[in-house]
Design an enzyme around this catalytic site. Sequence first.
Site, PDB file in Angstrom:
ATOM      1  CE  LYS A   1     -38.133  21.250   4.791  1.00 14.17           C
ATOM      2  NZ  LYS A   1     -38.311  22.004   3.534  1.00 14.17           N
TER       3      LYS A   1
ATOM      4  NE  ARG B   1     -38.475  28.404   7.067  1.00 14.07           N
ATOM      5  CZ  ARG B   1     -39.247  27.425   7.530  1.00 14.07           C
ATOM      6  NH1 ARG B   1     -38.921  26.158   7.270  1.00 14.07           N
ATOM      7  NH2 ARG B   1     -40.333  27.679   8.219  1.00 14.07           N
TER       8      ARG B   1
END
Length: 268
Positions: free
Chosen positions: A220, A256
């Site tokens: 991210k 995740r």
Amino acid sequence: MNFEPKIMGIVNITPDSFYNGSRNMDISGKVLVDKTLERVEKMLKEGAGYIDIGACSTRPGAECVDAAGEWKRLKAVLRPIRETVPPNVKISIDTFRWDIISRTLDEIGEVTVNDISAGEDDLNMLPGVAANALEYIAMHKKGVPADMQSRCDYKYGVVEAVKEYFRAFEEKAGAMGIGNWILDPGFGFAKTVEQNYELLDHLEEFCSGSRRVLVGISRKSMIYKTLGTTPEDPRTLEKTSELHRIALDKGAAILRVHDVAEAVALLR
């Protein structure tokens, strides 16, 4: 409470998710079923405990596809994936729409629901989850993907705000009969880079109870913007693994991830 950590592999049936490697559609909008199955099979061989399928990009700034478009994408891969994934691995559906989950139940049976809105974006979601006794992942965010990064103001700080959010959700879920739910602090959703790291620094405060905590930080912007790289850069993956180790040490129950093998290696 200690939980045996599991790795959730990300499968995006989208043309616009932030990481190129997770996309399984071509530029014309065609779902690449064979490519999707190759990705799923690779993740299974590498040790994924969940396969998380999303057909609507929720990256910051994204304009969400409508429900009809989301279902068209998802339906193309659901049965082939269900036939590929063994019973000991869970399939989760990354959606905020109950109609998508309802159709999925009819198509392939029971799944885990991964809802970025914790039921706020579709008032039918939580009643549907309760009625079907589904495992549910509730994530913290503010606003919608198109505007959430303008909503990073937290009067008493991001850690306390997220705690308060889940205290309220715990009461709501309990009143509705939803007991099997997982807490996702929502890294990257309505948080600045600094706020994401503040949440990670205090992650053990969320993991100290009886609730499983999911951490979604893979590749991210909190990582690649800090490094001055891109999601695809090898240094981004290296830093992702470093932060995954910290999350596991603090008690995260589910990671995740885009890169299953690297995450599974941290469990050994």
